[in-house]
Design a protein around this motif. Structure first.
Motif, PDB file in Angstrom:
ATOM      1  N   ASN A   1      28.382   9.144 -10.729  1.00  0.00           N
ATOM      2  CA  ASN A   1      27.273   9.803 -10.026  1.00  0.00           C
ATOM      3  C   ASN A   1      25.971   9.069 -10.351  1.00  0.00           C
ATOM      4  O   ASN A   1      25.579   8.940 -11.508  1.00  0.00           O
ATOM      5  N   PHE A   2      25.316   8.583  -9.308  1.00  0.00           N
ATOM      6  CA  PHE A   2      24.089   7.804  -9.476  1.00  0.00           C
ATOM      7  C   PHE A   2      23.024   8.582 -10.240  1.00  0.00           C
ATOM      8  O   PHE A   2      22.365   8.042 -11.127  1.00  0.00           O
TER       9      PHE A   2
ATOM     10  N   CYS B   1      18.535   3.866 -12.879  1.00  0.00           N
ATOM     11  CA  CYS B   1      18.529   4.112 -11.431  1.00  0.00           C
ATOM     12  C   CYS B   1      17.617   3.117 -10.716  1.00  0.00           C
ATOM     13  O   CYS B   1      17.977   2.567  -9.660  1.00  0.00           O
TER      14      CYS B   1
ATOM     15  N   ASP C   1      23.296  10.759 -12.473  1.00  0.00           N
ATOM     16  CA  ASP C   1      23.589  11.021 -13.879  1.00  0.00           C
ATOM     17  C   ASP C   1      23.010   9.943 -14.793  1.00  0.00           C
ATOM     18  O   ASP C   1      22.951  10.127 -16.013  1.00  0.00           O
TER      19      ASP C   1
ATOM     20  N   GLN D   1      24.576   6.077  -0.171  1.00  0.00           N
ATOM     21  CA  GLN D   1      24.812   6.907  -1.354  1.00  0.00           C
ATOM     22  C   GLN D   1      26.064   6.443  -2.103  1.00  0.00           C
ATOM     23  O   GLN D   1      26.063   6.334  -3.336  1.00  0.00           O
ATOM     24  N   ASP D   2      27.133   6.167  -1.349  1.00  0.00           N
ATOM     25  CA  ASP D   2      28.360   5.685  -1.980  1.00  0.00           C
ATOM     26  C   ASP D   2      28.127   4.348  -2.674  1.00  0.00           C
ATOM     27  O   ASP D   2      28.695   4.089  -3.751  1.00  0.00           O
TER      28      ASP D   2
ATOM     29  N   TYR E   1      17.559   9.649  -3.107  1.00  0.00           N
ATOM     30  CA  TYR E   1      19.022   9.558  -3.027  1.00  0.00           C
ATOM     31  C   TYR E   1      19.574  10.507  -1.957  1.00  0.00           C
ATOM     32  O   TYR E   1      20.429  10.129  -1.154  1.00  0.00           O
TER      33      TYR E   1
ATOM     34  N   ASN F   1      26.426   5.060  -5.965  1.00  0.00           N
ATOM     35  CA  ASN F   1      27.372   5.657  -6.914  1.00  0.00           C
ATOM     36  C   ASN F   1      28.338   4.610  -7.458  1.00  0.00           C
ATOM     37  O   ASN F   1      28.693   4.622  -8.646  1.00  0.00           O
ATOM     38  N   SER F   2      28.751   3.710  -6.584  1.00  0.00           N
ATOM     39  CA  SER F   2      29.665   2.655  -7.014  1.00  0.00           C
ATOM     40  C   SER F   2      28.989   1.726  -8.014  1.00  0.00           C
ATOM     41  O   SER F   2      29.593   1.336  -9.019  1.00  0.00           O
TER      42      SER F   2
END
Length: 283
Positions: free
Chosen positions: A229-230, A238, A232, A219-220, A211, A223-224
């Motif tokens: 937060n990816f 994931c 988390d 990355q965004d 990541y 996360n989206s």
């Protein structure tokens, strides 16, 4: 009657005569004249040593457990499959890939009442050639007792710690390239993990490394898809998100593939994507 002068001359003559050396009597005969020792049947150990040829040093390094199954026989076809892709011990060869291939071949054959590890121990020497075969022949006799022993010694020999350190550093320093798509970066990252399966990194550490190696747009996007937060998310979630994003990124190339395929009589074949099970196997 001797005169005093004659006595002096006699004494002088006796003093001038050199002493005579008398060699002592030798009670031991020369070795060449001695009779050979007599070996009696009472000394069984000595007799066995004299009559039997030496057998030390001729045993193989691999100890194959005794197989008690009736009519057990290794088929010639199985030996041919093993020998079709032998490992020579060259610097560019991957010993991990050889073990994976060997396991795949040997798993295709099942013998009743015969452990698969025994079959592997019997067949593995046939998968080696050149420097690799010489290495196995130089191993101490009866020093490899299990399949795990054999794999461990094989990997330690042809995948030295220095190579492991270099690959671990490549994994740790991994970065997405400027012109590299998300899928290409993910695929290259998995190649590094596959090249060093004993890297020792946890699943969470691997996801964190990948990541943080991505550009901000990717990355965004992760996360989206994660709704926050990816990192988390649970590792399995994931991996599911990564798999889904890989398919979406590849779908953008499908029109190009179909256009090229339209000029050919052969239907276009979409590239194989890593499944969830395949991704899990890499970690």
């Amino acid at each position: 009657m001797r005169t005093r002068s004659q006595s002096r001359n006699l004494n002088r003559q006796q003093q001038q005569v050199p002493p005579t050396f008398v060699e002592p009597f030798n009670l031991v005969e020369p070795i060449e004249n001695q009779a050979p020792p007599v070996v009696t049947m009472d000394d069984n150990r000595t007799m066995a040593q004299l009559l039997e040829a030496p057998t030390e040093g001729y045993e193989d390094a691999i100890v194959v457990p005794e197989i008690t199954a009736d009519n057990f026989e290794l088929k010639h076809g199985l030996l041919t499959l093993v020998q079709n892709k032998q490992f020579f011990g060259h610097d560019k060869e991957d010993p991990h890939a050889h073990i994976r291939y060997f396991n795949k071949i040997t798993s295709t054959m099942k013998f009743p009442n015969v452990p698969s590890t025994s079959v592997k121990l019997m067949l593995f020497p046939f998968s080696l050639e050149g420097a690799a075969r010489i290495w196995l022949e130089k191993e101490p006799p009866r020093s490899i007792l299990t399949w795990d022993d054999l794999v461990s010694k094989f990997i330690n020999k042809f995948f030295p710690p220095s190579k492991t350190t270099n690959l671990r550093n490549e994994i740790t320093r991994f970065q997405q390239r400027f012109d590299e798509t998300f899928y290409e970066a993910w695929d290259r990252f998995n190649d590094l993990l596959r090249a060093c399966p004993h890297h020792g990194f946890s699943e969470l550490h691997q996801l964190d490394t990948f990541y943080n190696a991505l550009n901000s747009n990717d990355q965004d996007s992760l996360n989206s898809a994660a709704g926050g937060n990816f990192l988390d998310k649970m590792p399995r979630d994931c991996l599911r998100i990564i798999e889904s994003k890989s398919k979406v990124r590849n779908s953008r190339n499908k029109p190009v593939v179909s256009k090229v395929s339209s000029s050919s009589s052969t239907p276009g074949i979409s590239p194989m994507l890593p499944t969830k099970d395949m991704v899990k196997a890499y970690f």
